[in-house]
Scaffold this active site. Structure first.
Site, PDB file in Angstrom:
ATOM      1  N   LYS A  33       0.829  -1.205   0.000  1.00 51.25           N
ATOM      2  CA  LYS A  33       0.000   0.000   0.000  1.00 51.25           C
ATOM      3  C   LYS A  33       0.864   1.255   0.000  1.00 51.25           C
ATOM      4  O   LYS A  33       0.669   2.163  -0.814  1.00 51.25           O
ATOM      5  CB  LYS A  33      -0.924   0.019   1.227  1.00 51.25           C
ATOM      6  CG  LYS A  33      -1.908   1.183   1.207  1.00 51.25           C
ATOM      7  CD  LYS A  33      -2.439   1.523   2.582  1.00 51.25           C
ATOM      8  CE  LYS A  33      -1.476   2.432   3.322  1.00 51.25           C
ATOM      9  NZ  LYS A  33      -2.065   3.020   4.555  1.00 51.25           N
ATOM     10  N   ASP A  40      -6.052   0.479   0.102  1.00 49.49           N
ATOM     11  CA  ASP A  40      -6.130   0.508   1.560  1.00 49.49           C
ATOM     12  C   ASP A  40      -7.477  -0.080   1.974  1.00 49.49           C
ATOM     13  O   ASP A  40      -8.176  -0.691   1.167  1.00 49.49           O
ATOM     14  CB  ASP A  40      -5.941   1.932   2.084  1.00 49.49           C
ATOM     15  CG  ASP A  40      -7.147   2.817   1.804  1.00 49.49           C
ATOM     16  OD1 ASP A  40      -7.993   2.442   0.962  1.00 49.49           O
ATOM     17  OD2 ASP A  40      -7.251   3.883   2.441  1.00 49.49           O
TER      18      ASP A  40
END
Length: 213
Positions: free
Chosen positions: A118, A137
């Site tokens: 991420k 996310d």
């Protein structure tokens, strides 16, 4: 996606986007702010990042800070003690291995302490203008499943599924659009379905309560 692009105009942007915009996409500040943002509210991330960058704005100056100093500057972000150690170790590695610069590849970014896919994807998108990455996310994972774009169990699975399920021209924008929408409209609890601009396209997978709020 076109509808979301119009609808997010004027909404509160995610903290890392604000930092990226204000610092002219400085790769180091994007990296550190993203490290601090995990499981932390945006207002807290923005305030902590601002305090930290006021004291140290480069890997070299930040590497000279003690872990205790970093802890005090970033508190009360979630897991601030662990994050302080990662920030310190990351800055030292940036200096010793990468000449004080943030690396530009996924493989190298993932060698930095505390950096997962991420964080690496967001740095590549915001700081290096990559058109080939999707940052996933919790908001992106949740909403892309809620919309029925993917059927996945983890953010990493969602990232790979989204490469197959979406047009590449949207990849750099998926995080910005869905995170902003998730924070303001398509919330985890009590999503504002009645005022959602993309409600006609949404099968509401996993939505058990809908309220106009």
């Amino acid at each position: 996606m076109r509808t979301l692009a119009l609808e997010i105009d004027g909404l509160e942007l995610p903290a890392v986007e604000k930092i990226s915009n204000s610092q002219e996409e400085d790769p180091f500040q994007v990296l550190i702010a993203t490290l601090l943002s995990a499981r932390t509210q945006d207002a807290t991330t923005l305030a902590a990042s601002t305090r930290l960058f006021r004291v140290a704005r480069t890997p070299r100056t930040m590497a000279r800070l003690s872990v205790r100093q970093i802890e005090r500057l970033i508190y009360p972000v979630s897991f601030y003690r662990h994050k302080a150690k990662h920030v310190k170790a990351t800055c030292r590695m940036l200096v010793s291995r990468f000449g004080g610069r943030v690396p530009t590849t996924m493989e190298e970014l993932l060698t930095l302490p505390g950096v997962g896919r991420k964080t690496a994807n967001l740095v590549l998108i915001l700081a290096f203008k990559s058109l080939e990455n999707i940052c996933v996310d919790t908001h992106v994972h949740r909403i892309s499943n809620r919309l029925g774009w993917v059927r996945t169990n983890t953010p990493d699975e969602t990232e790979q599924a989204l490469y197959r399920a979406t047009a590449s021209r949207w990849w750099p924008y998926i995080n910005l659009y869905l995170v902003t929408w998730g924070q303001n409209v398509c919330r985890p609890v009590y999503p504002r379905c009645g005022t959602c601009a993309i409600e006609p396209y949404c099968p509401r997978v996993g939505v058990t309560v809908t309220a106009k709020r």
